[in-house]
Motif scaffolding. Sequence first.
Motif, PDB file in Angstrom:
ATOM      1  N   THR A  60       2.854  -2.526   4.525  1.00  9.46           N
ATOM      2  CA  THR A  60       2.032  -3.608   3.980  1.00  9.46           C
ATOM      3  C   THR A  60       2.939  -4.629   3.312  1.00  9.46           C
ATOM      4  O   THR A  60       4.092  -4.347   3.014  1.00  9.46           O
ATOM      5  N   TRP A  62       2.744  -8.055   0.344  1.00  9.29           N
ATOM      6  CA  TRP A  62       1.970  -8.735  -0.684  1.00  9.29           C
ATOM      7  C   TRP A  62       2.805  -9.895  -1.225  1.00  9.29           C
ATOM      8  O   TRP A  62       3.907  -9.690  -1.687  1.00  9.29           O
ATOM      9  N   TYR A  64       3.790 -13.094  -3.802  1.00 10.54           N
ATOM     10  CA  TYR A  64       3.720 -13.430  -5.229  1.00 10.54           C
ATOM     11  C   TYR A  64       3.968 -14.911  -5.370  1.00 10.54           C
ATOM     12  O   TYR A  64       4.972 -15.423  -4.894  1.00 10.54           O
ATOM     13  N   LYS A  79       5.664  -2.823   1.067  1.00  6.33           N
ATOM     14  CA  LYS A  79       5.418  -1.444   0.649  1.00  6.33           C
ATOM     15  C   LYS A  79       5.464  -0.516   1.843  1.00  6.33           C
ATOM     16  O   LYS A  79       5.126  -0.897   2.956  1.00  6.33           O
ATOM     17  N   ASP A  84      -4.228   2.430   1.340  1.00  6.65           N
ATOM     18  CA  ASP A  84      -4.915   3.175   0.286  1.00  6.65           C
ATOM     19  C   ASP A  84      -3.992   3.568  -0.859  1.00  6.65           C
ATOM     20  O   ASP A  84      -4.445   3.780  -1.976  1.00  6.65           O
ATOM     21  N   TYR A  85      -2.699   3.690  -0.593  1.00  4.54           N
ATOM     22  CA  TYR A  85      -1.750   4.128  -1.609  1.00  4.54           C
ATOM     23  C   TYR A  85      -0.891   2.977  -2.150  1.00  4.54           C
ATOM     24  O   TYR A  85      -0.004   3.207  -2.964  1.00  4.54           O
ATOM     25  N   SER A  86      -1.160   1.763  -1.723  1.00  3.51           N
ATOM     26  CA  SER A  86      -0.328   0.611  -2.097  1.00  3.51           C
ATOM     27  C   SER A  86      -0.369   0.289  -3.584  1.00  3.51           C
ATOM     28  O   SER A  86       0.499  -0.400  -4.086  1.00  3.51           O
ATOM     29  N   PHE A  87      -1.376   0.776  -4.277  1.00  5.30           N
ATOM     30  CA  PHE A  87      -1.544   0.422  -5.682  1.00  5.30           C
ATOM     31  C   PHE A  87      -1.072   1.520  -6.623  1.00  5.30           C
ATOM     32  O   PHE A  87      -1.161   1.387  -7.831  1.00  5.30           O
ATOM     33  N   HIS A  88      -0.606   2.629  -6.091  1.00  8.48           N
ATOM     34  CA  HIS A  88      -0.288   3.794  -6.910  1.00  8.48           C
ATOM     35  C   HIS A  88       1.169   4.199  -6.768  1.00  8.48           C
ATOM     36  O   HIS A  88       1.501   5.079  -5.990  1.00  8.48           O
ATOM     37  N   ASN A  89       2.048   3.522  -7.502  1.00  9.50           N
ATOM     38  CA  ASN A  89       3.437   3.974  -7.564  1.00  9.50           C
ATOM     39  C   ASN A  89       4.123   3.983  -6.197  1.00  9.50           C
ATOM     40  O   ASN A  89       4.928   4.865  -5.912  1.00  9.50           O
ATOM     41  N   THR A  92       8.507   0.136  -3.131  1.00  9.43           N
ATOM     42  CA  THR A  92       8.367  -1.297  -2.893  1.00  9.43           C
ATOM     43  C   THR A  92       9.732  -1.957  -2.715  1.00  9.43           C
ATOM     44  O   THR A  92      10.635  -1.748  -3.517  1.00  9.43           O
ATOM     45  N   TYR A  94      11.093  -5.491  -2.922  1.00  7.17           N
ATOM     46  CA  TYR A  94      10.709  -6.797  -3.457  1.00  7.17           C
ATOM     47  C   TYR A  94      11.778  -7.808  -3.058  1.00  7.17           C
ATOM     48  O   TYR A  94      12.937  -7.684  -3.444  1.00  7.17           O
TER      49      TYR A  94
END
Length: 137
Positions: A60, A62, A64, A79, A84-89, A92, A94
């Motif tokens: 995925t 995202w 900024y 990521k 489903d797991y992109s928001f939990h630790n 990444t 960057y």
Amino acid sequence: MINFWIKILFVLCFMGLFHKANAQIDTLNYVKQFEINKAQYINQPFSYLLSHMTQIQPKTNWSYQSQKDLGKSYATAFKFCDMDYSFHNAVTLYIKWQEIIPTSQIKYYEKKNGFYFTNEEKNFYSNKIIKDITVFR
């Protein structure tokens, strides 16, 4: 007999969680190498970095945007897990870009592909020049 099956189920669940945790650590260690060797990738197109990611690629992405320059994106978080797991630790990668990317261009792909890193995104980001790399979880 029921206690036996409960214990077996507990052990299997624990093993599954342990395996998933190890997979995240392995991914983090692998991706972290690109940050350690970032001098090799800075001032190079993103396609160069992707071509060296032979074991795993982002799932995925995202964008900024700057708070002071709305409509302009300076960085993207890639990521290495399912949505489903992109928001939990999640592990990444960057990337700060050398040049500003108009947010309208990025939003088109985010809406179209639901933040998944598809071939379209690979083509879109491929010629963008990397300014800096940070890896975290």
